[in-house]
Design an enzyme around this catalytic site. Structure first.
Site, short mmCIF file in Angstrom:
data_model
loop_
_atom_site.label_atom_id
_atom_site.label_comp_id
_atom_site.label_asym_id
_atom_site.label_seq_id
_atom_site.Cartn_x
_atom_site.Cartn_y
_atom_site.Cartn_z
N GLU A 123 84.09 24.35 40.86
CA GLU A 123 83.73 24.36 42.27
C GLU A 123 83.34 23.01 42.85
OE1 GLU A 123 83.80 27.04 44.34
OE2 GLU A 123 84.66 28.25 42.75
N SER A 125 62.95 90.09 35.39
CA SER A 125 61.96 90.49 34.38
C SER A 125 61.09 89.34 33.89
CB SER A 125 62.66 91.14 33.19
OG SER A 125 63.31 92.33 33.59
#
Length: 787
Positions: A87, A457
């Site tokens: 870069e 139940s």
């Protein structure tokens, strides 16, 4: 001659003066409204929040931008050099802008333009920092001028290392990765310190075009760009020729995070996400704060729970037979036709296939990758009762779902029914596993915490517990016969029935519970009164405002799997209050603990990212709040072990462990349940349709959900010792006749009586709690401890 030279010098000087004046004016003009670059000194990047299991496995990551901040001192020189070479060759020598680079790029781009090559940029790393942090991506002369001015200014204020730190942590690298640390994890499953030269060069090559440089789609282009960076590193003197050749010769091999380092727990992660956002009162902090969240999740149990739930849902769904093929397509170009079809939701490990040919004994199929296989008739028997020929089930062109098995494929279908499973530590409240449905990607609705359903139940346990709390003895006789309940003015009378419609006459309260007899439960409720039952339902957190009607004793109230499982966890731990929790510890990005569930001092709780295998303490907190007395709690635990030994949970005996548990089936079999526990673990599971409808005429908790529990326990606890439940000092164990409830020397059941209400019983048949363990499972001497 001299006059001409002098004139040229004058003109040149004037031009320089004009240029300087114009430059000065431009700087003056554009310097007034520059963004505040001093904010760069307070760089606080949004970071990834990570959720981990208790054993250090990654569950999920959350972030607006997937970034892992890494200080510049922790970035290896080879990675920095890769970026400098790729870069900004003169980064360490220029003042933020590279004038020579601009001139060089200008001349080079003339040649590139003439030869139709890619144009070269001249932005420095400093300029890219300015663009990323302070300016927009607008293409204009004004923005470029501001970029140059600010770049020069920050180069005078910040060191090169500071600028690099900003750049390396802010830049986007594709695949949702921001910063080099996230890129290293995303592409290579490594830390930045572990990257090779070739891998560093690959990452440095990405900022030019992160979305386009995808090795999976354009390998040759990506490799060429990476190799260019490696060559630049050699030309700039960062690596030797041999190193360059070796790096260029290495292929680009991307690596995902190893499977053993992660655990799939989508519903669990979503519960944690919502809980932590509530705790922080900030969605922003959760997604940007870089938090480390340690949960209660046990990775092994979570995987087993998910497997058991899916297996149970699939097996139940197959009992209803094969519904129909997904579609029927022409076979001329079957592979392309198959690709055109939308992928069915919840396919998971199943595959889509098309029937190419059928015979009596098998179907020939084609898969989306072009391969062909067979499904033997034996792998289709579930689809239809007494299936004699495949031709009666499938035809050419039918699109079906298949599962690869050994040497062939099996016909499958995606279940329409759904369910959930939750695993808890009853002493600490830690949620060890939680699966809220068949497939999170299809339905994010969490059936553990969000689905309000009738427990059937399961609620009977608390009716009987209310009776035991109020002095009803476990051997008391009740009649299993018809009963009519007058509910009051303006209310119709209620005539409940047993599940199968039969009456069994007189029986003990224990037997009525173990056999889950509705009419015995109703008579127990009338003996105790609804007020006390409503109280116990609230006390155990099953429902905060239950409707005071008799049908509630058979499970007409609504609750969630999380609430009802926690209620059973209270019974499992001896009757002390406990709450389910998912989160153990939260650290901020700097490792500071901002939340710890257990506030006792813990020297191993400062867990850093690199040290996440540190275990969280499991020592249960002593809670002074008791939800029920220990004697009544033990009595109902004894009933629940009986429900496994000789009641509706009998199938769980095959596990060979001491287990307490209860099945549940709501009206019309719309919701089915099973909750089982040992002294160390509670497992709650549920199966039903999201839009409630009958599961089947014979669907019950015993045959729909209990198999899920058994499968889970068989894998999760097969090597665990069978631990009995502790008998408190307030209980005496007495041999009684199972049918009459009377004390006899060789009673068929050992009943638990409270010490303070056995004065009227004959002492001849009392059994010393210390002598009973030779022949009664599920009981624990007071001298033993459970941890």
């Amino acid at each position: 001659m001299y006059k001409s030279l002098f004139l040229c010098l004058k003109i040149f000087a004037v031009l320089i003066l004009i240029g300087c004046s114009v430059t000065a004016y431009i700087i003056y003009h554009y310097s007034h409204d520059l963004p505040d670059y001093s904010q760069l000194a307070r760089y606080y990047p949004p970071s990834v929040t990570r959720i981990y299991s208790r054993d250090g496995k990654l569950i999920e990551e959350y972030a607006f931008e997937r970034r892992v901040f890494v200080p510049i001192n922790n970035v290896p020189s080879s990675l920095i050099e890769s970026f400098i070479a790729a870069e900004d060759k003169n980064f360490y020598t220029h003042p933020g802008i590279d004038l020579l680079g601009i001139v060089r790029a200008a001349f080079l781009n003339i040649s590139n333009y003439l030869h139709n090559r890619r144009m070269e940029g001249a932005s420095t790393i400093t300029q890219q920092v300015v663009k990323n942090f302070l300016l927009t991506n607008e293409v204009s002369l004004e923005r470029k001028i501001k970029e140059v001015i600010i770049s020069y200014m920050i180069s005078r204020i910040f060191t090169k290392h500071q600028i690099l730190e900003l750049y390396l942590n802010q830049t986007f690298f594709g695949r949702g990765a921001y910063g080099v640390a996230a890129a290293a994890q995303n592409y290579f499953n490594k830390s930045v310190e572990e990257l090779t030269i070739a891998e560093s060069a690959f990452i440095a090559a990405l900022p030019k075009a992160p979305s386009e440089l995808n090795p999976d789609k354009n390998y040759s282009r990506v490799k060429a760009r990476r190799d260019y960076v490696i060559e630049r590193m050699f030309e700039d003197g960062y690596i030797t020729r041999d190193t360059m050749k070796e790096a260029i010769g290495s292929p680009i091999v991307l690596r995902k995070r190893a499977k053993e380092e992660t655990v799939t727990a989508d519903y669990y992660a979503e519960q944690v996400r919502e809980e932590v956002i509530r705790m922080l009162n900030s969605k922003e902090e959760f997604y940007r704060g870089g938090l480390t969240i340690i949960t209660s999740l046990d990775a092994k149990m979570q995987q087993l729970a998910e497997n058991s739930l899916r297996k149970g849902l699939r097996e139940f769904d197959r009992k209803s037979g094969f519904r129909k093929p997904i579609a029927n397509i022409p076979l001329d170009n079957w592979q392309e036709e198959l690709k055109k079809l939308p992928t069915p939701s919840s396919l998971l490990e199943y595959k889509l296939a098309v029937v190419l040919d059928v015979s009596d004994n098998h179907a020939k199929i084609g898969l989306i990758d072009g391969s062909k296989a067979k499904i033997p008739i034996v792998e289709m028997q579930w689809a239809r009762s007494n299936l004699k020929s495949v031709k009666t089930l499938l035809k050419k062109g039918d699109v079906i779902v298949v599962e690869p098995i050994k040497d062939c494929y099996a016909l499958r279908q995606i279940p329409e029914v759904n369910g959930a499973i939750m695993v808890m530590n009853p002493h600490t409240g830690q949620v060890l596993a939680s699966v809220g449905g068949y497939d999170f990607s299809t339905s994010k609705f969490d059936r553990v915490t969000q689905a309000l359903r009738q427990p059937g139940s399961l609620s009977k346990t608390f009716v009987y517990l209310a009776a035991l709390e109020n002095g009803v003895k476990p051997n008391q006789i009740f009649n299993d016969g018809p009963i009519e309940i007058i509910q009051g003015p303006g209310m119709p009378s209620w005539c409940p029935k047993n599940y199968e419609g039969q009456f069994l006459g007189d029986m003990t309260m224990r037997t009525g519970f173990e056999k889950s007899r509705n009419l015995i439960t109703v008579r127990v409720a009338t003996a105790v009164g609804l007020t006390k039952i409503v109280d116990i339902i609230k006390r155990f957190g099953i429902n905060n405002e239950p409707k005071k009607v008799y049908s509630m004793v058979l499970g007409s109230i609504e609750t969630t799997l999380s609430r009802i499982t926690n209620a059973y966890a209270i019974i499992a731990n001896g009757g002390k209050k406990v709450e389910p929790h998912f989160v153990e510890l939260i650290q901020d990005r700097n490792g500071k603990i901002i939340y710890r569930r257990d506030n006792r001092e813990c020297f191993s709780c400062n867990i850093a990212d690199s040290d996440l295998d540190t275990a969280i303490l499991e020592i249960p907190k002593e809670d002074i709040y008791r939800v029920t007395d220990e004697a009544s709690n033990y009595q109902i635990t004894s009933f629940l072990t009986g429900a496994i030994d000789s009641g509706t949970g009998y199938a769980a005996r095959k596990l060979g462990k001491i287990i307490a548990g209860k099945t549940g089936t709501s009206n019309d079999s719309k919701d089915t349940w099973f909750i089982g526990f040992t002294p160390k673990i509670v497992v709650g599971s549920y199966v039903g349709y999201d839009t409630p409808k009958e599961l089947g005429k014979k669907a019950t908790g015993s045959n729909v959900v209990l198999p899920i529990f058994i499968d889970f326990m068989n894998h999760a606890y097969k090597d665990e010792p069978s631990l009995p439940f502790k008998v408190p000092d307030s209980i005496k164990l007495i041999a009684v006749d199972r049918i009459t409830g009377k004390m006899i020397p060789n009673g068929t059941v050992i009943e638990a009586f409270k010490v303070n209400n056995i004065q009227m019983l004959e002492n001849d048949y009392m059994i010393d709690n210390h002598d009973i363990f030779d022949y009664v499972p599920g009981m624990l001497d007071q001298s033993q401890e459970i941890y």
